[in-house]
Design an enzyme around this catalytic site. Structure first.
Site, PDB file in Angstrom:
ATOM      1  N   ASP A  44      36.113  36.860  40.880  1.00  0.00           N
ATOM      2  CA  ASP A  44      36.786  38.025  41.439  1.00  0.00           C
ATOM      3  C   ASP A  44      38.191  38.013  40.851  1.00  0.00           C
ATOM      4  O   ASP A  44      38.996  37.139  41.174  1.00  0.00           O
ATOM      5  CB  ASP A  44      36.821  37.915  42.967  1.00  0.00           C
ATOM      6  CG  ASP A  44      37.493  39.102  43.629  1.00  0.00           C
ATOM      7  OD1 ASP A  44      38.140  39.915  42.922  1.00  0.00           O
ATOM      8  OD2 ASP A  44      37.393  39.228  44.857  1.00  0.00           O
ATOM      9  N   HIS A  45      38.477  38.951  39.958  1.00  0.00           N
ATOM     10  CA  HIS A  45      39.770  38.968  39.279  1.00  0.00           C
ATOM     11  C   HIS A  45      40.946  39.067  40.260  1.00  0.00           C
ATOM     12  O   HIS A  45      42.045  38.636  39.952  1.00  0.00           O
ATOM     13  CB  HIS A  45      39.839  40.120  38.269  1.00  0.00           C
ATOM     14  CG  HIS A  45      39.785  41.470  38.901  1.00  0.00           C
ATOM     15  ND1 HIS A  45      38.607  42.149  39.114  1.00  0.00           N
ATOM     16  CD2 HIS A  45      40.765  42.254  39.395  1.00  0.00           C
ATOM     17  CE1 HIS A  45      38.868  43.299  39.693  1.00  0.00           C
ATOM     18  NE2 HIS A  45      40.163  43.389  39.885  1.00  0.00           N
ATOM     19  N   HIS A 107      37.422  41.576  47.362  1.00  0.00           N
ATOM     20  CA  HIS A 107      38.798  41.101  47.433  1.00  0.00           C
ATOM     21  C   HIS A 107      39.222  40.730  48.855  1.00  0.00           C
ATOM     22  O   HIS A 107      39.738  39.639  49.092  1.00  0.00           O
ATOM     23  CB  HIS A 107      39.756  42.161  46.891  1.00  0.00           C
ATOM     24  CG  HIS A 107      39.417  42.672  45.525  1.00  0.00           C
ATOM     25  ND1 HIS A 107      38.869  41.893  44.528  1.00  0.00           N
ATOM     26  CD2 HIS A 107      39.557  43.903  44.992  1.00  0.00           C
ATOM     27  CE1 HIS A 107      38.699  42.616  43.447  1.00  0.00           C
ATOM     28  NE2 HIS A 107      39.100  43.852  43.695  1.00  0.00           N
TER      29      HIS A 107
END
Length: 184
Positions: A44-45, A107
Site C-alpha cells: 500500500d503506497h 489506507h
C-alpha cells in the site's frame, strides 16, 4: 513465465486487492496456487508517507505514550485522510474504485491497524502483520444494509476558486458518475 528455477521468486501486488471480498478471495487463491505466502508482497503506497511511517516510532518509542495508549486513557480515535487536490490524472482508476475502495479499505485500515494494535513481539513483517490482524479480526463487519445505515458517501462539487472543478468536471470522468469521492 514469472517463476524461475534459480534465484528468488517474488510477487508484488499493489492495492486494491480485488473489488469485493469475493474477488479478493479469488485473487488470493490464484496467487497461492503459484506462490507461497512469503513470496507475495501486498503493498500500500500510502504506508510510504512520512507521517504514517512515524506512527510506530511515536506510539512505541515514547514511554509515556506507550504506557497510556490504551482503552483506559483513549476513548475515541478518528482517522481523517483529507486531500486538497482532485483526482488529477487518476480518473480512469478512481471512477471504478471510489473513495471507499481506494481510501478506506486500504489506507485508512492500515493506519487503524498501526494505531490500535498491541505492541508486536518484534518489528518483523510477520509479527507486525499478526498484531494488525488481531485488530482487524475484532472489527465489526457490516452487511449491505448496515453500510447504508452507518456510512455517508458523497462526491465533491465545484470549489470557490476557478481552478476547483467538481468531480464530474474532471477530465475523463463521466458527467453522470456516481463514484464516491468522500466517505465517512
Amino acid at each position: 513465465g514469472l517463476m524461475s528455477d534459480t534465484g528468488y521468486n517474488r510477487l508484488m501486488v499493489e492495492k486494491p486487492f480485488g473489488t469485493s471480498y469475493k474477488t479478493a478471495e479469488e485473487l488470493q487463491n490464484q496467487l497461492e496456487s503459484g506462490f507461497s505466502d512469503d513470496q507475495i508482497f501486498r503493498i500500500d503506497h500510502y504506508l510510504g508517507k512520512e507521517m504514517v511511517q512515524n506512527i510506530p516510532a511515536v506510539r512505541f518509542g515514547n514511554p509515556i505514550l506507550d504506557a497510556t495508549w490504551n482503552k483506559n486513557y483513549i476513548k475515541n480515535v478518528q482517522v481523517t485522510l483529507a486531500e486538497q487536490l482532485g483526482v488529477e490524472e487518476r480518473a480512469g482508476y478512481y471512477n471504478t474504485a471510489g473513495a471507499l475502495l481506494d481510501m478506506i479499505q486500504n489506507h485508512a485500515f492500515q493506519i487503524v491497524g498501526w494505531l490500535a494494535m498491541e505492541k508486536p513481539s518484534s518489528f518483523s513483517d510477520t509479527d507486525i502483520r499478526a498484531a494488525k490482524n488481531t485488530v482487524f479480526s475484532k472489527l465489526k463487519m457490516y452487511d449491505e444494509r448496515e453500510v447504508v445505515a452507518n456510512f455517508v458517501r458523497g462526491q465533491y462539487g465545484r470549489g470557490r476558486e476557478v481552478w476547483q472543478k467538481s468531480y464530474t468536471e474532471e477530465p475523463n470522468v463521466p458527467a453522470d458518475s456516481k463514484s464516491d469521492t468522500y466517505v465517512a
